[in-house]
Scaffold this motif. Structure first.
Motif, mmCIF file in Angstrom:
data_model
loop_
_atom_site.group_PDB
_atom_site.id
_atom_site.type_symbol
_atom_site.label_atom_id
_atom_site.label_comp_id
_atom_site.label_asym_id
_atom_site.label_seq_id
_atom_site.Cartn_x
_atom_site.Cartn_y
_atom_site.Cartn_z
ATOM 1 N N ILE A 64 14.461 3.443 -9.697
ATOM 2 C CA ILE A 64 14.098 2.062 -9.371
ATOM 3 C C ILE A 64 13.339 2.040 -8.046
ATOM 4 N N GLY A 65 13.792 2.847 -7.101
ATOM 5 C CA GLY A 65 13.110 2.932 -5.816
ATOM 6 C C GLY A 65 11.686 3.438 -5.953
ATOM 7 N N THR A 66 11.480 4.396 -6.855
ATOM 8 C CA THR A 66 10.120 4.903 -7.093
ATOM 9 C C THR A 66 9.211 3.799 -7.613
ATOM 10 N N VAL A 67 9.693 3.024 -8.579
ATOM 11 C CA VAL A 67 8.908 1.913 -9.123
ATOM 12 C C VAL A 67 8.557 0.911 -8.022
ATOM 13 N N LEU A 68 9.548 0.540 -7.210
ATOM 14 C CA LEU A 68 9.305 -0.424 -6.137
ATOM 15 C C LEU A 68 8.381 0.161 -5.069
ATOM 16 N N GLY A 69 8.512 1.460 -4.805
ATOM 17 C CA GLY A 69 7.633 2.110 -3.842
ATOM 18 C C GLY A 69 6.184 2.098 -4.305
ATOM 19 N N VAL A 70 5.972 2.340 -5.605
ATOM 20 C CA VAL A 70 4.619 2.298 -6.171
ATOM 21 C C VAL A 70 4.047 0.887 -6.062
ATOM 22 N N LEU A 71 4.830 -0.114 -6.430
ATOM 23 C CA LEU A 71 4.357 -1.508 -6.361
ATOM 24 C C LEU A 71 4.034 -1.907 -4.927
ATOM 25 N N LEU A 72 4.877 -1.477 -3.982
ATOM 26 C CA LEU A 72 4.628 -1.806 -2.583
ATOM 27 C C LEU A 72 3.307 -1.212 -2.109
ATOM 28 N N LEU A 73 3.067 0.061 -2.446
ATOM 29 C CA LEU A 73 1.817 0.710 -2.050
ATOM 30 C C LEU A 73 0.603 0.023 -2.661
ATOM 31 N N ARG A 74 0.686 -0.268 -3.951
ATOM 32 C CA ARG A 74 -0.462 -0.878 -4.625
ATOM 33 C C ARG A 74 -0.713 -2.315 -4.150
ATOM 34 N N ILE A 75 0.338 -3.057 -3.881
ATOM 35 C CA ILE A 75 0.165 -4.410 -3.325
ATOM 36 C C ILE A 75 -0.484 -4.327 -1.956
ATOM 37 N N LEU A 76 -0.013 -3.397 -1.142
ATOM 38 C CA LEU A 76 -0.547 -3.230 0.205
ATOM 39 C C LEU A 76 -2.014 -2.808 0.167
ATOM 40 N N GLN A 77 -2.337 -1.831 -0.658
ATOM 41 C CA GLN A 77 -3.716 -1.343 -0.751
ATOM 42 C C GLN A 77 -4.655 -2.417 -1.292
ATOM 43 N N ASN A 78 -4.218 -3.129 -2.319
ATOM 44 C CA ASN A 78 -5.031 -4.189 -2.897
ATOM 45 C C ASN A 78 -5.238 -5.331 -1.908
ATOM 46 N N GLY A 79 -4.172 -5.714 -1.226
ATOM 47 C CA GLY A 79 -4.272 -6.819 -0.276
ATOM 48 C C GLY A 79 -5.159 -6.495 0.908
ATOM 49 N N LEU A 80 -5.048 -5.283 1.431
ATOM 50 C CA LEU A 80 -5.886 -4.877 2.557
ATOM 51 C C LEU A 80 -7.364 -4.904 2.167
ATOM 52 N N LEU A 81 -7.652 -4.479 0.945
ATOM 53 C CA LEU A 81 -9.036 -4.482 0.471
ATOM 54 C C LEU A 81 -9.580 -5.915 0.374
ATOM 55 N N LEU A 82 -8.752 -6.831 -0.104
ATOM 56 C CA LEU A 82 -9.192 -8.210 -0.277
ATOM 57 C C LEU A 82 -9.395 -8.948 1.053
ATOM 58 N N VAL A 83 -8.657 -8.530 2.081
ATOM 59 C CA VAL A 83 -8.829 -9.192 3.382
ATOM 60 C C VAL A 83 -9.895 -8.509 4.230
ATOM 61 N N GLY A 84 -10.573 -7.499 3.646
ATOM 62 C CA GLY A 84 -11.719 -6.915 4.338
ATOM 63 C C GLY A 84 -11.497 -5.601 5.031
ATOM 64 N N VAL A 85 -10.320 -4.988 4.840
ATOM 65 C CA VAL A 85 -10.064 -3.676 5.446
ATOM 66 C C VAL A 85 -10.700 -2.608 4.558
ATOM 67 N N PRO A 86 -11.575 -1.749 5.092
ATOM 68 C CA PRO A 86 -12.245 -0.721 4.275
ATOM 69 C C PRO A 86 -11.250 0.177 3.553
ATOM 70 N N SER A 87 -11.605 0.589 2.341
ATOM 71 C CA SER A 87 -10.715 1.434 1.532
ATOM 72 C C SER A 87 -10.416 2.765 2.211
ATOM 73 N N LEU A 88 -11.297 3.193 3.117
ATOM 74 C CA LEU A 88 -11.079 4.438 3.845
ATOM 75 C C LEU A 88 -9.753 4.421 4.589
ATOM 76 N N TRP A 89 -9.341 3.235 5.055
ATOM 77 C CA TRP A 89 -8.124 3.112 5.853
ATOM 78 C C TRP A 89 -6.861 3.061 5.006
ATOM 79 N N GLN A 90 -7.017 2.985 3.686
ATOM 80 C CA GLN A 90 -5.832 2.944 2.831
ATOM 81 C C GLN A 90 -5.013 4.223 2.953
ATOM 82 N N THR A 91 -5.682 5.363 3.021
ATOM 83 C CA THR A 91 -4.954 6.628 3.173
ATOM 84 C C THR A 91 -4.269 6.716 4.532
#
Length: 325
Positions: free
Chosen positions: A268-295
């Protein structure tokens, strides 16, 4: 409400924190970007989570066993090439779909042979394989993308059951199978025993070599299944396919509560960890943070969580020391 309370009571403290973090991030990004809280973007987040959920499941097994595979993302890339070549040769889509997991399992077998039979530390062995597999991708693709693939696989896997995408059912089935294996079979008990202490597991009569081989092969097979869904969705294979997935998978699994030292895991933690990462990466991209900074964000999260676990371990050890006086 009663069922919700029962479901919440089944979650551990780490899982509850991750769930709360997902909710908080969703609210924050929805406030910052009008695009974030749309059905289309939610579908994008879920679509981008498919491969990571499958690779994260395999990584959960490896970390719980006290192992690791930093080449697993590139294993998905090579498996995707195998699927793409099969489609390009006009093979039946059902055959192409099976080729992905088979190719992944074969590469997992190679990894197991290097790490287990070669007695090479997993981090070192898979790092070496990472370089070899990257070169193999370049040679096989000839420095070019594999694109314009037939639509047969896309049409076959794009269909849903009960209005739910087939990928969801496959992921749910994979997680259920692993959960049952961990809770109801000797393999799961032996895997966690090896993660706690390989030497003690060996003395207890556990076939360490067989269990470690099986874990690497299963992880590779899951990466191959992820490759099948990747090709079905995008109908192309890039040179960099899967190159960042190993870091994302390790971060998501460790965030979810699986110990990087072995002996403890949480699906369950793995599933939530994946969702947290993808929400964070998607949200940062939408607010204008370059994808380079996702890593950078992913790596920072991983370092922060590991640092907190080390600190918690030291505090626990210190308390035990005082208690024994």
């Amino acid at each position: 409400m009663r069922r919700l309370n029962q479901a919440m009571s089944m979650l551990t403290g780490r899982e509850l924190i991750l769930l709360a973090a997902c909710v908080v991030l969703t609210i924050a990004f929805a406030s910052a970007s009008p695009v974030f809280a749309t059905p289309e973007n939610a579908a994008t987040i879920m679509r981008n989570s498919v491969e990571l959920l499958l690779i994260g499941l395999g990584m959960t097994l490896l970390l719980a066993m006290g192992g690791i595979d930093v080449s697993i993302g590139v294993v998905m890339g090579l498996s995707a090439i195998a699927v793409g070549r099969a489609l390009g040769a006009d093979l039946d889509p059902a055959v192409a779909a099976v080729i992905g997991p088979l190719a992944g399992a074969l590469l997992g077998l190679v990894t197991a042979a290097v790490v287990v039979l070669g007695r090479i530390p997993a981090i070192v062995g898979t790092l070496g394989l990472l370089g070899i597999y990257r070169t193999a991708i370049f040679v096989v693709l000839g420095g070019q993308w594999l694109s314009g693939l037939p639509t047969g696989l896309t049409e076959m896997l794009g269909a849903g059951l009960g209005g739910v995408p087939l990928s969801f059912w496959m992921i749910a089935l994979a997680y259920l199978a692993v959960w049952l294996a961990l809770r109801r079979t000797p393999f799961g008990l032996h895997l966690l025993a090896i993660g706690n202490s390989e030497e003690k597991a060996r003395l207890a009569g556990i076939s360490v070599v067989k269990v470690r081989f099986a874990a690497f092969v299963i992880s590779g097979m899951l990466a191959g299944l992820a490759a099948t869904f990747y090709v079905a969705t995008y109908r192309n294979v890039e040179m960099s396919t899967g190159s960042t997935l190993a870091l994302d998978a390790i971060a998501a699994v460790v965030l979810g509560g699986t110990s990087i030292l072995g002996g403890r895991c949480s699906l369950i933690g793995t599933v939530l960890g994946v969702l947290l990462l993808r929400i964070l990466q998607n949200g940062l991209l939408l607010v204008g943070v370059p994808s380079l900074w996702q890593t950078v964000v992913t790596g920072g999260l991983l370092i922060a969580v590991l640092s907190l676990e080390v600190l918690a371990g030291r505090l626990s050890f210190s308390k035990m020391g005082w208690a024994s006086r």
